[in-house]
Write a protein that holds these residues in place. Structure first.
Motif, PDB file in Angstrom:
ATOM      1  N   GLY A   1     -13.224  28.474  10.822  1.00  0.00           N
ATOM      2  CA  GLY A   1     -13.750  29.828  10.674  1.00  0.00           C
ATOM      3  C   GLY A   1     -12.795  30.857  11.265  1.00  0.00           C
ATOM      4  N   SER A   2     -13.303  32.064  11.463  1.00  0.00           N
ATOM      5  CA  SER A   2     -12.439  33.172  11.913  1.00  0.00           C
ATOM      6  C   SER A   2     -12.582  33.482  13.405  1.00  0.00           C
ATOM      7  N   THR A   3     -13.719  33.187  13.991  1.00  0.00           N
ATOM      8  CA  THR A   3     -13.941  33.594  15.394  1.00  0.00           C
ATOM      9  C   THR A   3     -12.878  33.064  16.347  1.00  0.00           C
ATOM     10  N   PRO A   4     -12.474  31.790  16.223  1.00  0.00           N
ATOM     11  CA  PRO A   4     -11.541  31.259  17.231  1.00  0.00           C
ATOM     12  C   PRO A   4     -10.108  31.776  17.096  1.00  0.00           C
TER      13      PRO A   4
ATOM     14  N   SER B   1      -7.914  27.174   4.687  1.00  0.00           N
ATOM     15  CA  SER B   1      -7.837  25.935   5.474  1.00  0.00           C
ATOM     16  C   SER B   1      -8.034  26.207   6.964  1.00  0.00           C
ATOM     17  N   ASN B   2      -8.899  25.432   7.594  1.00  0.00           N
ATOM     18  CA  ASN B   2      -9.082  25.575   9.037  1.00  0.00           C
ATOM     19  C   ASN B   2      -7.834  25.152   9.802  1.00  0.00           C
ATOM     20  N   PHE B   3      -7.217  24.050   9.346  1.00  0.00           N
ATOM     21  CA  PHE B   3      -5.999  23.627  10.027  1.00  0.00           C
ATOM     22  C   PHE B   3      -4.886  24.646   9.793  1.00  0.00           C
TER      23      PHE B   3
ATOM     24  N   GLY C   1     -12.555  19.782  13.699  1.00  0.00           N
ATOM     25  CA  GLY C   1     -13.972  19.421  13.626  1.00  0.00           C
ATOM     26  C   GLY C   1     -14.483  19.385  12.208  1.00  0.00           C
ATOM     27  N   ASP C   2     -13.858  20.188  11.342  1.00  0.00           N
ATOM     28  CA  ASP C   2     -14.227  20.147   9.932  1.00  0.00           C
ATOM     29  C   ASP C   2     -13.138  20.848   9.131  1.00  0.00           C
ATOM     30  N   GLU C   3     -13.144  20.560   7.854  1.00  0.00           N
ATOM     31  CA  GLU C   3     -12.076  21.128   7.007  1.00  0.00           C
ATOM     32  C   GLU C   3     -12.626  21.391   5.626  1.00  0.00           C
ATOM     33  N   ARG C   4     -12.009  22.364   5.000  1.00  0.00           N
ATOM     34  CA  ARG C   4     -12.365  22.669   3.606  1.00  0.00           C
ATOM     35  C   ARG C   4     -11.450  21.840   2.720  1.00  0.00           C
ATOM     36  N   MET C   5     -11.921  21.416   1.554  1.00  0.00           N
ATOM     37  CA  MET C   5     -11.132  20.605   0.631  1.00  0.00           C
ATOM     38  C   MET C   5     -10.166  21.499  -0.151  1.00  0.00           C
TER      39      MET C   5
ATOM     40  N   LEU D   1     -16.682  24.695  18.752  1.00  0.00           N
ATOM     41  CA  LEU D   1     -17.543  24.893  17.583  1.00  0.00           C
ATOM     42  C   LEU D   1     -17.800  26.379  17.380  1.00  0.00           C
ATOM     43  N   GLY D   2     -17.966  26.738  16.120  1.00  0.00           N
ATOM     44  CA  GLY D   2     -18.434  28.079  15.792  1.00  0.00           C
ATOM     45  C   GLY D   2     -19.883  27.974  15.346  1.00  0.00           C
ATOM     46  N   LEU D   3     -20.447  29.121  14.989  1.00  0.00           N
ATOM     47  CA  LEU D   3     -21.833  29.150  14.528  1.00  0.00           C
ATOM     48  C   LEU D   3     -21.922  30.070  13.320  1.00  0.00           C
TER      49      LEU D   3
ATOM     50  N   LYS E   1     -24.207  39.713  13.835  1.00  0.00           N
ATOM     51  CA  LYS E   1     -24.799  38.962  12.712  1.00  0.00           C
ATOM     52  C   LYS E   1     -25.280  37.579  13.152  1.00  0.00           C
ATOM     53  N   LYS E   2     -24.718  37.090  14.269  1.00  0.00           N
ATOM     54  CA  LYS E   2     -25.092  35.748  14.748  1.00  0.00           C
ATOM     55  C   LYS E   2     -26.270  35.813  15.734  1.00  0.00           C
ATOM     56  N   ALA E   3     -26.675  37.034  16.108  1.00  0.00           N
ATOM     57  CA  ALA E   3     -27.637  37.193  17.222  1.00  0.00           C
ATOM     58  C   ALA E   3     -28.947  36.451  16.965  1.00  0.00           C
TER      59      ALA E   3
ATOM     60  N   ASP F   1     -16.081  22.112  -1.193  1.00  0.00           N
ATOM     61  CA  ASP F   1     -16.494  20.892  -0.499  1.00  0.00           C
ATOM     62  C   ASP F   1     -15.846  20.858   0.879  1.00  0.00           C
ATOM     63  N   ARG F   2     -16.525  20.243   1.805  1.00  0.00           N
ATOM     64  CA  ARG F   2     -16.046  20.157   3.186  1.00  0.00           C
ATOM     65  C   ARG F   2     -16.041  18.706   3.636  1.00  0.00           C
ATOM     66  N   VAL F   3     -15.350  18.489   4.776  1.00  0.00           N
ATOM     67  CA  VAL F   3     -15.422  17.213   5.495  1.00  0.00           C
ATOM     68  C   VAL F   3     -15.677  17.583   6.956  1.00  0.00           C
TER      69      VAL F   3
ATOM     70  N   GLY G   1     -26.996  29.318  11.299  1.00  0.00           N
ATOM     71  CA  GLY G   1     -27.187  28.298  12.333  1.00  0.00           C
ATOM     72  C   GLY G   1     -26.436  27.009  12.074  1.00  0.00           C
ATOM     73  N   HIS G   2     -25.555  26.999  11.065  1.00  0.00           N
ATOM     74  CA  HIS G   2     -24.731  25.782  10.879  1.00  0.00           C
ATOM     75  C   HIS G   2     -23.631  25.773  11.914  1.00  0.00           C
ATOM     76  N   THR G   3     -23.078  24.576  12.116  1.00  0.00           N
ATOM     77  CA  THR G   3     -21.888  24.451  12.942  1.00  0.00           C
ATOM     78  C   THR G   3     -21.011  23.371  12.346  1.00  0.00           C
ATOM     79  N   ALA G   4     -19.726  23.447  12.579  1.00  0.00           N
ATOM     80  CA  ALA G   4     -18.768  22.628  11.827  1.00  0.00           C
ATOM     81  C   ALA G   4     -19.138  22.783  10.350  1.00  0.00           C
ATOM     82  N   SER G   5     -19.256  21.665   9.621  1.00  0.00           N
ATOM     83  CA  SER G   5     -19.785  21.806   8.254  1.00  0.00           C
ATOM     84  C   SER G   5     -21.090  21.044   8.140  1.00  0.00           C
TER      85      SER G   5
HETATM   86  C1  6PG Z   1     -15.913  26.589   8.892  1.00  0.00           C
HETATM   87  C2  6PG Z   1     -16.320  26.401  10.316  1.00  0.00           C
HETATM   88  C3  6PG Z   1     -17.693  26.951  10.499  1.00  0.00           C
HETATM   89  C4  6PG Z   1     -17.515  28.222  11.293  1.00  0.00           C
HETATM   90  C5  6PG Z   1     -18.737  29.081  11.213  1.00  0.00           C
HETATM   91  C6  6PG Z   1     -18.464  30.432  11.862  1.00  0.00           C
HETATM   92  O1  6PG Z   1     -15.266  25.695   8.330  1.00  0.00           O
HETATM   93  O2  6PG Z   1     -16.207  27.663   8.385  1.00  0.00           O
HETATM   94  O3  6PG Z   1     -16.159  25.208  10.805  1.00  0.00           O
HETATM   95  O4  6PG Z   1     -18.599  26.111  11.147  1.00  0.00           O
HETATM   96  O5  6PG Z   1     -17.223  27.883  12.649  1.00  0.00           O
HETATM   97  O6  6PG Z   1     -19.051  29.257   9.847  1.00  0.00           O
HETATM   98  O7  6PG Z   1     -17.440  31.057  11.134  1.00  0.00           O
HETATM   99  P1  6PG Z   1     -16.838  32.477  11.603  1.00  0.00           P
HETATM  100  O8  6PG Z   1     -16.192  32.218  12.919  1.00  0.00           O
HETATM  101  O9  6PG Z   1     -15.857  32.830  10.535  1.00  0.00           O
HETATM  102  O10 6PG Z   1     -18.004  33.427  11.700  1.00  0.00           O
END
Ligand code: 6PG
Length: 254
Positions: A45-48, A86-88, A74-78, A147-149, A207-209, A184-186, A153-157
């Motif tokens: 994701g973008s937060t980190p 790509s997260n990586f 922790g997870d990746e997009r295909m 982990l992000g959120l 938006k996450k509050a 698709d994700r892994v 309320g999802h985390t990783a994928s």
């Molecule tokens: C992904 C992440 C996902 C992410 C959250 C938050 O592949 O998108 O693993 O779990 O951490 O969706 O994303 P943002 O940081 O962009 O809000």
């Protein structure tokens, strides 16, 4: 039994990123002192991004320890690793920009394989080899999983209502959730997340509050808010929030 989460709130995205970088450096220093290396799982994701950029700067004190880091995702997009989604790829542009970590200590998911299922199997095999453990035994124990959120309320994928929530394998394929990008994700699964020595959620923005408040102060079903299922069995659970993400909390952390 997992302990209560440690919650820290920061005024804005910049101080949140600085605090996250400092905490990652602290955990790394302790892990290297105790075990000679630091096994870190990156969030996507973008937060980190801002925290990774700080850590990737050669002026950050963490750089001196990075030759002993082993880096996982922790997870990746295909998508290809050089794809903007790509997260990586995001980690490579930020944390790894100056090449502080030896290439043979970096373990991206091989999204060039023909299917997310093949990527999941390959990554499980990689984890077993790196940790020198059998693939059918207890999961690897990472020093820190970031982990992000998602707003949902999802985390990783691990997305609401999806089969990956029930997975007992270490890594599983995960069809896209409702939030973009629709690929698709892994993903690592709950058994791996909950075996970590520490899990750190990094969450910013109002938006996450609602999801943050439900997860930290309510008891939503895991199928509705998957992040509530992250309860390290023996490890620490840390939530670093900015003021926006924390704005729905009734009580400020003690
Ligand atoms: C992904 C992440 C996902 C992410 C959250 C938050 O592949 O998108 O693993 O779990 O951490 O969706 O994303 P943002 O940081 O962009 O809000």
């Amino acid at each position: 039994m997992s302990t209560r989460p440690e919650i820290a709130i920061f005024p804005d995205a910049a101080t949140l990123a600085g605090a996250a970088a400092e905490r990652i450096h602290r955990v790394a220093t302790d892990a290297i002192r105790e075990r000679g290396h630091f096994d870190l799982v990156l969030a996507g994701g973008s937060t980190p991004e801002a925290a990774y950029t700080l850590l990737g700067s050669s002026s950050h004190p963490a750089h001196a320890t990075m030759s002993q880091w082993r880096l996982f995702v922790g997870d990746e997009r295909m998508v290809p690793l050089d794809d903007a989604r790509s997260n990586f790829g995001m980690a490579r542009r930020t944390l790894l920009a100056d090449g502080p970590i030896p290439d043979d200590h970096i373990f991206p998911m091989r999204t060039d394989l023909p299917s997310p299922e093949a990527v999941a199997t390959d990554y499980s095999t990689t984890l077993a080899q790196v940790f020198d453990i059998p693939t059918d035994g207890p999961p690897p124990c990472f020093d820190l999983i970031l982990l992000g959120l998602g707003d949902d309320g999802h985390t990783a994928s691990l997305f609401p209502g999806k089969p990956a929530l029930e997975a007992t394998k270490w890594v599983t394929a995960s069809p896209p959730g409702e939030l973009p990008p629709p690929v698709d994700r892994v993903t690592l699964t709950f058994p791996v997340l909950n075996a970590a020595r520490a899990v750190l959620f990094l969450v910013g923005g109002d938006k996450k509050a609602a999801a943050v408040a439900e997860i930290l102060e309510g008891s939503p079903p895991i199928t509705d808010r998957p992040a509530v299922g992250v309860r390290p069995e023996h490890g620490r659970l840390i939530w670093l929030l900015d003021a926006g993400a924390a704005s729905g909390l009734r009580s400020s952390p003690g």
